[in-house]
Design an enzyme around this catalytic site. Structure first.
Site, PDB file in Angstrom:
ATOM      1  N   PHE A   1      -5.300  39.005  53.026  1.00 43.62           N
ATOM      2  CA  PHE A   1      -6.613  38.350  52.910  1.00 43.62           C
ATOM      3  C   PHE A   1      -7.673  39.322  52.393  1.00 43.62           C
ATOM      4  CE2 PHE A   1      -6.802  34.137  55.362  1.00 43.62           C
ATOM      5  CZ  PHE A   1      -5.487  33.840  55.069  1.00 43.62           C
TER       6      PHE A   1
ATOM      7  N   LYS B   1      -4.378  26.278  63.348  1.00 41.26           N
ATOM      8  CA  LYS B   1      -3.635  26.777  64.518  1.00 41.26           C
ATOM      9  C   LYS B   1      -4.612  26.889  65.681  1.00 41.26           C
ATOM     10  CE  LYS B   1       0.058  29.328  62.292  1.00 41.26           C
ATOM     11  NZ  LYS B   1      -0.180  29.675  60.906  1.00 41.26           N
TER      12      LYS B   1
ATOM     13  N   ALA C   1     -21.044  27.032  40.989  1.00 42.28           N
ATOM     14  CA  ALA C   1     -21.309  26.106  42.099  1.00 42.28           C
ATOM     15  C   ALA C   1     -22.739  25.549  42.060  1.00 42.28           C
ATOM     16  CB  ALA C   1     -21.043  26.814  43.425  1.00 42.28           C
TER      17      ALA C   1
ATOM     18  N   GLU D   1     -12.859  25.371  60.614  1.00 49.82           N
ATOM     19  CA  GLU D   1     -12.365  24.991  59.282  1.00 49.82           C
ATOM     20  C   GLU D   1     -10.864  24.727  59.312  1.00 49.82           C
ATOM     21  OE1 GLU D   1     -14.028  26.976  55.834  1.00 49.82           O
ATOM     22  OE2 GLU D   1     -11.981  27.256  55.073  1.00 49.82           O
TER      23      GLU D   1
ATOM     24  N   ASP E   1     -11.633  28.966  42.837  1.00 49.66           N
ATOM     25  CA  ASP E   1     -11.110  30.214  42.253  1.00 49.66           C
ATOM     26  C   ASP E   1     -10.441  29.963  40.913  1.00 49.66           C
ATOM     27  OD1 ASP E   1     -11.773  32.244  44.091  1.00 49.66           O
ATOM     28  OD2 ASP E   1     -10.293  31.440  45.495  1.00 49.66           O
TER      29      ASP E   1
ATOM     30  N   ALA F   1      -7.907  24.677  47.786  1.00 47.12           N
ATOM     31  CA  ALA F   1      -7.368  25.967  48.234  1.00 47.12           C
ATOM     32  C   ALA F   1      -6.047  25.733  48.965  1.00 47.12           C
ATOM     33  CB  ALA F   1      -8.359  26.655  49.160  1.00 47.12           C
TER      34      ALA F   1
ATOM     35  N   GLN G   1      -0.918  39.637  57.388  1.00 48.11           N
ATOM     36  CA  GLN G   1      -1.829  38.579  56.908  1.00 48.11           C
ATOM     37  C   GLN G   1      -3.197  39.152  56.539  1.00 48.11           C
ATOM     38  OE1 GLN G   1      -4.178  36.909  59.705  1.00 48.11           O
ATOM     39  NE2 GLN G   1      -4.335  34.829  58.879  1.00 48.11           N
TER      40      GLN G   1
ATOM     41  N   SER H   1     -18.602  25.779  64.302  1.00 44.95           N
ATOM     42  CA  SER H   1     -17.806  24.907  63.436  1.00 44.95           C
ATOM     43  C   SER H   1     -16.421  25.489  63.210  1.00 44.95           C
ATOM     44  CB  SER H   1     -18.521  24.696  62.096  1.00 44.95           C
ATOM     45  OG  SER H   1     -18.742  25.926  61.452  1.00 44.95           O
TER      46      SER H   1
ATOM     47  N   TYR I   1     -21.262  35.757  50.278  1.00 48.35           N
ATOM     48  CA  TYR I   1     -20.294  36.857  50.317  1.00 48.35           C
ATOM     49  C   TYR I   1     -20.939  38.147  50.825  1.00 48.35           C
ATOM     50  CZ  TYR I   1     -17.871  33.294  47.792  1.00 48.35           C
ATOM     51  OH  TYR I   1     -17.298  32.086  47.475  1.00 48.35           O
TER      52      TYR I   1
ATOM     53  N   HIS J   1     -18.694  30.157  62.385  1.00 47.25           N
ATOM     54  CA  HIS J   1     -17.712  29.263  61.766  1.00 47.25           C
ATOM     55  C   HIS J   1     -16.366  29.958  61.873  1.00 47.25           C
ATOM     56  CE1 HIS J   1     -16.176  26.381  58.757  1.00 47.25           C
ATOM     57  NE2 HIS J   1     -15.642  27.395  58.109  1.00 47.25           N
TER      58      HIS J   1
HETATM   59  P1  FAD Z   1     -20.300  30.523  42.674  1.00 44.32           P
HETATM   60  O1  FAD Z   1     -21.453  30.455  43.597  1.00 44.32           O
HETATM   61  O2  FAD Z   1     -20.367  29.730  41.417  1.00 44.32           O
HETATM   62  O3  FAD Z   1     -20.042  32.069  42.325  1.00 44.32           O
HETATM   63  C1  FAD Z   1     -18.863  32.489  41.653  1.00 44.32           C
HETATM   64  C2  FAD Z   1     -19.152  33.767  40.891  1.00 44.32           C
HETATM   65  O4  FAD Z   1     -20.022  33.489  39.788  1.00 44.32           O
HETATM   66  C3  FAD Z   1     -19.882  34.847  41.714  1.00 44.32           C
HETATM   67  O5  FAD Z   1     -19.418  36.086  41.300  1.00 44.32           O
HETATM   68  C4  FAD Z   1     -21.342  34.663  41.331  1.00 44.32           C
HETATM   69  O6  FAD Z   1     -22.098  35.865  41.463  1.00 44.32           O
HETATM   70  C5  FAD Z   1     -21.227  34.235  39.876  1.00 44.32           C
HETATM   71  N1  FAD Z   1     -22.308  33.330  39.457  1.00 44.32           N
HETATM   72  C6  FAD Z   1     -22.828  32.295  40.163  1.00 44.32           C
HETATM   73  N2  FAD Z   1     -23.802  31.693  39.467  1.00 44.32           N
HETATM   74  C7  FAD Z   1     -23.926  32.358  38.288  1.00 44.32           C
HETATM   75  C8  FAD Z   1     -24.740  32.192  37.137  1.00 44.32           C
HETATM   76  N3  FAD Z   1     -25.678  31.249  37.076  1.00 44.32           N
HETATM   77  N4  FAD Z   1     -24.582  33.064  36.095  1.00 44.32           N
HETATM   78  C9  FAD Z   1     -23.641  34.052  36.154  1.00 44.32           C
HETATM   79  N5  FAD Z   1     -22.843  34.242  37.219  1.00 44.32           N
HETATM   80  C10 FAD Z   1     -22.962  33.402  38.277  1.00 44.32           C
HETATM   81  N6  FAD Z   1     -12.053  27.670  47.511  1.00 44.32           N
HETATM   82  C11 FAD Z   1     -11.355  26.520  47.301  1.00 44.32           C
HETATM   83  O7  FAD Z   1     -10.635  26.405  46.308  1.00 44.32           O
HETATM   84  N7  FAD Z   1     -11.430  25.484  48.205  1.00 44.32           N
HETATM   85  C12 FAD Z   1     -12.181  25.536  49.318  1.00 44.32           C
HETATM   86  O8  FAD Z   1     -12.246  24.584  50.089  1.00 44.32           O
HETATM   87  C13 FAD Z   1     -12.932  26.735  49.559  1.00 44.32           C
HETATM   88  N8  FAD Z   1     -13.720  26.859  50.655  1.00 44.32           N
HETATM   89  C14 FAD Z   1     -14.516  27.973  50.808  1.00 44.32           C
HETATM   90  C15 FAD Z   1     -15.389  28.040  51.886  1.00 44.32           C
HETATM   91  C16 FAD Z   1     -16.231  29.140  52.054  1.00 44.32           C
HETATM   92  C17 FAD Z   1     -17.186  29.197  53.222  1.00 44.32           C
HETATM   93  C18 FAD Z   1     -16.186  30.209  51.110  1.00 44.32           C
HETATM   94  C19 FAD Z   1     -17.077  31.408  51.280  1.00 44.32           C
HETATM   95  C20 FAD Z   1     -15.305  30.158  50.047  1.00 44.32           C
HETATM   96  C21 FAD Z   1     -14.469  29.044  49.870  1.00 44.32           C
HETATM   97  N9  FAD Z   1     -13.587  28.927  48.792  1.00 44.32           N
HETATM   98  C22 FAD Z   1     -12.844  27.789  48.599  1.00 44.32           C
HETATM   99  C23 FAD Z   1     -13.440  30.049  47.833  1.00 44.32           C
HETATM  100  C24 FAD Z   1     -14.401  29.906  46.635  1.00 44.32           C
HETATM  101  O9  FAD Z   1     -14.041  28.770  45.869  1.00 44.32           O
HETATM  102  C25 FAD Z   1     -14.267  31.177  45.792  1.00 44.32           C
HETATM  103  O10 FAD Z   1     -14.778  32.275  46.486  1.00 44.32           O
HETATM  104  C26 FAD Z   1     -14.823  31.100  44.383  1.00 44.32           C
HETATM  105  O11 FAD Z   1     -14.334  32.205  43.650  1.00 44.32           O
HETATM  106  C27 FAD Z   1     -16.347  31.126  44.288  1.00 44.32           C
HETATM  107  O12 FAD Z   1     -16.884  29.970  44.727  1.00 44.32           O
HETATM  108  P2  FAD Z   1     -18.488  29.829  44.894  1.00 44.32           P
HETATM  109  O13 FAD Z   1     -18.750  28.435  45.216  1.00 44.32           O
HETATM  110  O14 FAD Z   1     -19.009  30.871  45.792  1.00 44.32           O
HETATM  111  O15 FAD Z   1     -18.932  30.130  43.358  1.00 44.32           O
END
Ligand code: FAD
Length: 291
Positions: free
Chosen positions: A223, A277, A131, A21, A113, A55, A219, A19, A152, A271
């Protein structure tokens, strides 16, 4: 809905998936570049492509616009991303309805974030903090959607330990995720450890490794700081000792070797963070064809 459209079913076929992105461009020139890139890469027939949300400046409108364009112009199976940032539960339901009406079958469910300069994510009133809440909502109201979530290998920066992060990942998976796509990493051992640790916690869904073809030393430093990913000494030296114009080639070759190693070790595919690019992704995909 055709079963083939749901990524859950694609994984179930057992062949390694590939895939790409993309992100929604900010201006016309960026839009042109994205279309050219998608056209070039379409010849490799990715199993699905995803498009980020929020993002880097992407908005609800641009994610939808470019998700539709990628689907209609190139016939890609498109998985739009969705984050909880700035949305109430009701707004999220509306966006999901729009994605369903537009014919999408898969969603990458993310929290998003904290705003620039802030370390802690604060949900808005009526919004979600994590999430897993978004995953539960999708599962309840749109059970036909395939659901991807982020994982992660080197720990999410906000988590106090890998164990805590994995426990939280398990909550997200139990809420109904179908597969995990990982954050970028440059040492395959990080992915293998992550898979082993996840399996030992009964997380059994596919874990798709996410790879970034590095474009430049500058870069990758940026990152790695942002994601707290480890930059292996060897890659650092290779980049540091290459002229700027050769660094993208070094990055693509590194990613190619990572992918070969991952596929040989039985990963469910890969992925690529293609960053709109085509050059590096082309080098990698051509390299894989020759392998
Ligand atoms: P979560 O799964 O909610 O986790 C966030 C933090 O909270 C973690 O530290 C976790 O340990 C903690 N946590 C989770 N559940 C609980 C709970 N029940 N109690 C206490 N702590 C908890 N960002 C964007 O803005 N747009 C995008 O399109 C985007 N695409 C991405 C694609 C991929 C494949 C990845 C890996 C990341 C992407 N991100 C994107 C970044 C992502 O939004 C950030 O990494 C964000 O900080 C965490 O998102 P998450 O969905 O993993 O959060």
């Amino acid at each position: 809905m055709n079963n083939k459209q749901n990524i859950r079913h694609l994984f179930a076929e057992g062949k390694p998936l590939f895939s790409l992105e993309f992100f929604p461009p900010k201006d016309e020139a960026g839009g042109k570049r994205l279309i050219e890139t998608a056209e070039t890469l379409s010849t490799f027939e990715p199993d699905f492509v995803s498009i980020t949300y929020g993002a880097g400046g992407g908005t609800r409108k641009t994610t939808m616009e470019y998700a539709k364009l990628l689907k209609e112009n190139f016939g890609f199976e498109v998985m739009p991303h969705l984050t909880c940032v700035g949305h109430t539960k009701n707004e999220i339901l509306e966006i999901l309805e729009d994605f369903a009406d537009a014919g999408f079958s898969n969603i990458m469910a993310l929290r998003g974030d904290p705003p620039k300069g802030e370390k802690i994510f604060k949900p808005i009133c009526g919004g979600f903090a994590y999430a897993y809440e978004l995953v539960s909502l999708i599962k309840e109201h749109f059970p036909h959607f395939g659901i991807g979530v982020g994982g992660y290998p080197e720990k999410h920066p906000e988590a106090n330990s890998m164990e805590i992060d994995l426990t939280n990942l398990k909550t997200k998976v139990d809420a109904g995720a179908d597969f995990i796509t990982t954050q970028l990493f440059f040492d395959n051992q990080a992915y293998h450890n992550f898979v082993d640790q996840s399996r030992s916690m009964n997380i059994s869904i596919p874990i798709l490794p996410g790879l970034l073809p590095v474009l430049s030393f500058e870069q990758v430093q940026r990152f790695c700081k942002m994601c707290e990913a480890n930059l292996p000494k060897k890659l650092e030296e290779l980049l540091e000792n290459s002229a700027k114009e050769n660094q993208a080639e070094v990055g693509a070759n590194w990613a190619l070797e990572q992918i070969k190693g991952l596929l040989n070790a039985g990963s469910p595919g890969f992925h690529l963070y293609a960053l709109n690019k085509s050059d590096s992704t082309l080098r990698i995909l051509n390299g894989l064809r020759k392998a």
